[in-house]
Enzyme design. Structure first.
Site, short mmCIF file in Angstrom:
data_model
loop_
_atom_site.label_atom_id
_atom_site.label_comp_id
_atom_site.label_asym_id
_atom_site.label_seq_id
_atom_site.Cartn_x
_atom_site.Cartn_y
_atom_site.Cartn_z
N LYS A 172 31.38 32.77 48.86
CA LYS A 172 30.25 33.01 47.97
C LYS A 172 28.99 32.35 48.51
CE LYS A 172 30.50 35.05 44.67
NZ LYS A 172 30.34 36.50 44.44
N HIS A 210 25.42 39.73 49.98
CA HIS A 210 24.82 40.55 48.92
C HIS A 210 23.32 40.74 49.15
CE1 HIS A 210 28.63 40.31 46.85
NE2 HIS A 210 28.57 39.00 46.81
N PHE A 244 38.54 41.73 48.31
CA PHE A 244 39.18 41.16 47.13
C PHE A 244 39.32 42.21 46.03
CE2 PHE A 244 37.58 37.18 48.98
CZ PHE A 244 38.66 36.32 48.75
N ARG A 268 40.59 50.25 45.89
CA ARG A 268 41.25 48.98 45.62
C ARG A 268 40.94 48.48 44.21
NH1 ARG A 268 39.13 47.60 51.02
NH2 ARG A 268 40.81 47.32 52.54
N THR A 295 33.40 63.12 39.80
CA THR A 295 31.99 62.69 39.69
C THR A 295 31.06 63.43 40.64
OG1 THR A 295 32.32 60.88 41.27
CG2 THR A 295 32.69 60.38 38.94
N ASP A 325 26.68 45.25 40.15
CA ASP A 325 25.46 45.18 40.95
C ASP A 325 24.25 45.46 40.07
OD1 ASP A 325 25.01 44.40 43.57
OD2 ASP A 325 26.09 46.11 44.40
N ASP A 373 30.77 38.21 38.35
CA ASP A 373 30.71 38.57 39.78
C ASP A 373 31.65 37.77 40.66
OD1 ASP A 373 29.40 36.13 39.79
OD2 ASP A 373 27.60 36.87 40.82
N LEU A 400 35.24 37.64 39.79
CA LEU A 400 36.47 37.91 39.04
C LEU A 400 37.75 37.48 39.75
CD1 LEU A 400 35.41 41.36 37.63
CD2 LEU A 400 36.11 39.40 36.23
#
Length: 351
Positions: free
Chosen positions: A75, A93, A132, A194, A218, A267, A303, A305
């Site tokens: 992170k 990010h 992840f 995932r 979609t 996001d 963000d 989890l």
């Protein structure tokens, strides 16, 4: 000699790590130097890394690491504005216009360092090599269903914390849903990925009926009234150019069955976010934002989890990433070369 420096995570509630002691032993056996910072919070104790042959450094000492060291974390770094001179492996990010990420990238430009963003480690076909996602989906579904259960009983989702394992998480969700006497219907968009697989698995184990959508459902680009027809919606699609809007801002006032959104992809500060009813992430202390009162609409957007299941998620991610850490002596090729190209192109053309 390649030198991998595994930093401690400074963020509160972050116990994950991207390598296990077994991984350290494998890298050491291949001739790599590995330093691991001490950490009292990490899900895997420092003693295991020491026994595997890692050098142990004080927590947070990476700024003084040798210039050639590759700094590996997950992170964000402390937001102190200092220029970044090292090569860093982490989730930055920053390549979708996120404000905090832009600040981070400017620090790299100022210090001459390089970011190898873990989200952009991809194979030759553009698929991510380590993520992840499964555990993000699993934990995100759990917290979202806990939020639905709390709302159904007239409340709002209470704080959450680390679960001992996936079984304990599943039991907590089942107990909370049982207390309501019912189950919601859920829609997962991105069900074949995932994240969507993890969310679907948790829902299924909790007795929640799941409608699974992916690209075929979609492709028409919207609108998507089916989202509003489910009590719970899980967004498992990363924001990127061309992503449709699944929940427009006006959905708050619309007639709908939808009561809780689990924005697991999370996001909200990206222009490409498909969920337009909120604008900031949530956290463990306050897992949801109540974006509308009548009818109620809560959004779960934590963000980090996978940190709710830190050992399982760390071991899974580390196993995926280890083959690529073995190739750190070839930074100009393969996944590392592609990630470096993304970084350099962004700095040259978009920052």
């Amino acid at each position: 000699m390649t030198h991998l420096w595994v930093r401690a995570e400074p963020r509160a509630n972050e116990q994950r790590v991207g390598i296990t002691p077994e991984g350290v032993a494998a890298l050491r056996a291949s001739g790599m130097r590995v330093t691991v910072e001490d950490s009292g919070a990490r899900a895997i104790a420092t003693a295991g890394f020491r026994a595997a042959g890692a050098e142990i450094a004080p927590e947070g000492s990476w700024p003084a690491a040798p210039a050639e060291a590759l700094i590996f974390g997950l992170k964000e770094l402390p937001e102190d504005g200092t220029p970044l001179r090292h090569r860093h492996i982490m989730f930055g990010h920053g390549f979708k216009g996120q404000p905090a990420g832009q600040v981070l990238l400017r620090r790299f430009r100022a210090g001459g360092g390089t970011l190898y963003d873990l989200e952009y480690l991809t194979d030759a076909q553009g698929r991510r090599v380590a993520a992840f996602g499964y555990w993000a989906g699993y934990a995100g579904a759990a917290v979202t269903l806990l939020a639905w259960a709390a709302q159904a009983q007239g409340g709002i989702c209470p704080p959450v914390t680390v679960w001992a394992d996936a079984g304990a998480m599943e039991a907590a969700v089942r107990d909370a849903l049982d207390a309501t006497g019912s189950r919601p219907r859920a829609l997962v968009i991105g069900a074949l990925g995932r994240v969507g697989t993890g969310a679907t698995d948790l829902c299924t184990k909790s007795g929640v009926e799941v409608t699974q959508w992916d690209m075929a459902e979609t492709a028409h680009g919207g609108p998507f009234p089916e989202v509003l027809a489910h009590e719970v919606f899980f967004n498992c699609i990363l924001a990127r150019p061309g992503t449709p809007v699944f929940v427009p801002a006006e959905a708050r006032q619309a007639e709908r069955r939808l009561r809780v959104i689990g924005d697991i992809a999370c996001d909200p500060d990206s222009d490409f976010s498909p969920v337009k009813v909120y604008d900031h992430v949530t956290d463990w202390q306050a897992p949801v934002i109540r974006t509308h009162k009548a009818p109620v609409l809560d959004v779960m957007a934590i963000d980090n989890l996978p940190s709710l299941l830190p050992r399982e998620s760390s071991e899974d991610f580390a196993a995926q990433l280890l083959p690529h850490l073995r190739a750190l002596d070839q930074l100009d090729a393969g996944v590392w070369g592609r990630a470096a190209t993304v970084f350099r192109d962004y700095l040259a053309n978009r920052l």
